[in-house]
Design a protein around this motif. Sequence first.
Motif, PDB file in Angstrom:
ATOM      1  N   ALA A 272       0.847  -1.206   0.000  1.00 44.89           N
ATOM      2  CA  ALA A 272       0.000   0.000   0.000  1.00 44.89           C
ATOM      3  C   ALA A 272       0.882   1.256   0.000  1.00 44.89           C
ATOM      4  O   ALA A 272       0.783   2.112   0.879  1.00 44.89           O
ATOM      5  CB  ALA A 272      -0.927  -0.016   1.210  1.00 44.89           C
TER       6      ALA A 272
ATOM      7  N   ILE B 151      -0.197   5.322   0.450  1.00 42.73           N
ATOM      8  CA  ILE B 151      -0.791   5.651   1.756  1.00 42.73           C
ATOM      9  C   ILE B 151       0.181   5.326   2.891  1.00 42.73           C
ATOM     10  O   ILE B 151       0.183   5.986   3.931  1.00 42.73           O
ATOM     11  CB  ILE B 151      -2.152   4.946   1.953  1.00 42.73           C
TER      12      ILE B 151
ATOM     13  N   ALA C 235      -6.941   6.490   2.574  1.00 39.81           N
ATOM     14  CA  ALA C 235      -6.575   6.240   1.172  1.00 39.81           C
ATOM     15  C   ALA C 235      -6.023   7.509   0.554  1.00 39.81           C
ATOM     16  O   ALA C 235      -6.310   8.625   0.999  1.00 39.81           O
ATOM     17  CB  ALA C 235      -7.792   5.763   0.385  1.00 39.81           C
TER      18      ALA C 235
ATOM     19  N   ILE D  67      -9.571   6.250  -6.142  1.00 39.81           N
ATOM     20  CA  ILE D  67      -8.622   5.730  -5.164  1.00 39.81           C
ATOM     21  C   ILE D  67      -7.346   5.279  -5.883  1.00 39.81           C
ATOM     22  O   ILE D  67      -7.389   4.469  -6.805  1.00 39.81           O
ATOM     23  CB  ILE D  67      -9.225   4.549  -4.386  1.00 39.81           C
TER      24      ILE D  67
ATOM     25  N   THR E  85      -4.433   4.406  -3.821  1.00 36.80           N
ATOM     26  CA  THR E  85      -4.019   3.349  -2.888  1.00 36.80           C
ATOM     27  C   THR E  85      -4.831   3.478  -1.605  1.00 36.80           C
ATOM     28  O   THR E  85      -4.984   4.579  -1.085  1.00 36.80           O
ATOM     29  CB  THR E  85      -2.525   3.456  -2.519  1.00 36.80           C
ATOM     30  N   ALA E  86      -5.304   2.360  -1.111  1.00 42.67           N
ATOM     31  CA  ALA E  86      -6.008   2.328   0.181  1.00 42.67           C
ATOM     32  C   ALA E  86      -5.215   1.467   1.147  1.00 42.67           C
ATOM     33  O   ALA E  86      -4.586   0.482   0.733  1.00 42.67           O
ATOM     34  CB  ALA E  86      -7.417   1.766   0.006  1.00 42.67           C
ATOM     35  N   ASN E  87      -5.247   1.831   2.433  1.00 42.33           N
ATOM     36  CA  ASN E  87      -4.545   0.987   3.407  1.00 42.33           C
ATOM     37  C   ASN E  87      -5.387  -0.255   3.712  1.00 42.33           C
ATOM     38  O   ASN E  87      -6.530  -0.385   3.258  1.00 42.33           O
ATOM     39  CB  ASN E  87      -4.161   1.775   4.664  1.00 42.33           C
TER      40      ASN E  87
ATOM     41  N   ALA F 261      -8.833   0.129   5.276  1.00 36.98           N
ATOM     42  CA  ALA F 261      -9.895   0.524   4.338  1.00 36.98           C
ATOM     43  C   ALA F 261     -10.309  -0.647   3.454  1.00 36.98           C
ATOM     44  O   ALA F 261     -11.485  -0.796   3.098  1.00 36.98           O
ATOM     45  CB  ALA F 261      -9.417   1.692   3.482  1.00 36.98           C
ATOM     46  N   ARG F 262      -9.354  -1.502   3.122  1.00 38.53           N
ATOM     47  CA  ARG F 262      -9.662  -2.640   2.243  1.00 38.53           C
ATOM     48  C   ARG F 262     -10.622  -3.629   2.902  1.00 38.53           C
ATOM     49  O   ARG F 262     -11.332  -4.358   2.220  1.00 38.53           O
ATOM     50  CB  ARG F 262      -8.367  -3.341   1.835  1.00 38.53           C
TER      51      ARG F 262
ATOM     52  N   VAL G  33     -12.883  -1.346  -0.017  1.00 33.23           N
ATOM     53  CA  VAL G  33     -12.306  -0.248  -0.791  1.00 33.23           C
ATOM     54  C   VAL G  33     -11.153  -0.792  -1.637  1.00 33.23           C
ATOM     55  O   VAL G  33     -10.261  -1.469  -1.124  1.00 33.23           O
ATOM     56  CB  VAL G  33     -11.799   0.871   0.137  1.00 33.23           C
TER      57      VAL G  33
ATOM     58  N   THR H 237      -8.420  -0.081  -5.255  1.00 31.36           N
ATOM     59  CA  THR H 237      -7.795   0.870  -6.180  1.00 31.36           C
ATOM     60  C   THR H 237      -8.699   1.082  -7.394  1.00 31.36           C
ATOM     61  O   THR H 237      -9.318   0.134  -7.881  1.00 31.36           O
ATOM     62  CB  THR H 237      -6.429   0.340  -6.640  1.00 31.36           C
TER      63      THR H 237
ATOM     64  N   ILE I 266      -9.273  10.712   3.490  1.00 27.30           N
ATOM     65  CA  ILE I 266      -8.773  10.865   2.124  1.00 27.30           C
ATOM     66  C   ILE I 266      -7.643  11.897   2.101  1.00 27.30           C
ATOM     67  O   ILE I 266      -7.803  13.013   2.594  1.00 27.30           O
ATOM     68  CB  ILE I 266      -9.899  11.307   1.162  1.00 27.30           C
TER      69      ILE I 266
END
Length: 400
Positions: A12, A15, A31, A43, A45-47, A50-51, A55, A57, A73
């Motif tokens: 990730a 982020i 993200a 998006i 990149t999401a951490n 968040a995934r 969530v 990319t 964000i």
Amino acid sequence: MHRVIFLVDMNAFFISCESTRHPEIIGKPAAVAGDPKNRSGIILTANYEARKFGVKTTMVLHRVLKLCPNIIIIPPDHCFYKQKSKEVMGILSKYTPVIEKNSIDEAWLDMTGCERIFGKPHQTAECIMKHINSELGLDCSIGISENKFLAKMASEMKKPLGITELWKKDIELKLWPLPVEFMHGIGEQTARKLREMKIKTIGELALFDRRYLIKKFGKVGAEIHQLANGIDVSPVTPHSHKDVKSIGKSITLAHDISDIESAKVILMELSDKVGMTARKYNKKGHTVQINIKYSNFQSITRQRTITETYLVKEIYSAGIEMLEKNWNEQLPVRLLGISLSGFSKYNEDEQISMFNMLEMDNERSSVRKIDKIEDAIDNIRKKYGDSIIKPGLLIKKSKN
């Protein structure tokens, strides 16, 4: 000697970089995403927090906010990420000089023969992982194998903070049961066609008739069949600025434009950046290309050949000429881009007639003057920042 290849993949990355300067987001869904007002609200990149909410990319922000209303964000800062990437590559270079950067956040390392220095591959991977985390505060996953493909596949198997070994002897057990779309090198369309052929797993692809795959997909068919069988003989090849084939800049505009004068100002700014980069790497090109994307998402590209150059003035002049010839007032523009390519490998001196020497000398003298001016501008920008000097056209526009 038995080859040992690592694929180091930063987890990730964007982020994670932000968390090093925004510790308040650690442990919270967050993200990196563009500003929706500038129509880049997706998006990047999401951490991993968040995934967990689904969530992913490339998701648009309004959908993300429905899945995870409390997500933090952060707008992208690509200069910062490039700097962090350089720092990561600097650490990796302490373990081997043979590094092939695959993207901003991952690289292959040829670790063949390094066991005597750092220990067994798994032990070395742990050392690299701890080194990056302790020095930069960033996490990574590492795949280990005897070739680049299997190392890449291994790196995807355990995230975050995973170290996975995938040798040829392991492929039937670890690789073949995986869905064919999980395989590196197979895109969405190819995966769909393979499924239509009743090929659902990497193992089924590996055991499928190679000749039929070549008939169906051409050269790609042979390549994916080899990879599915764990065969990849490509070397880890360090890249340098000598490998650059094209230098380009483009921008998606905050608002559609129909005014060519506004487009010229934007093209000047883009040409300035292309010229600066080309001069930095001493890359003179003789092909200038522009890209125009309209509000209906249709695109056109136009290119022309010019005398070999890296001067902003000449890049911009070629771009303007093409822009004027292809401008359509009826179609608002949402994206503009310009690039320089056609770099020669050698700067060979041409044999010229003595009758042309005077004319050539005058021409070269004029070019040298511009060259010196742009050299001076580059030096000032290096010292005080890119924004300290701008072309007059840009300053005039900002005042209006």
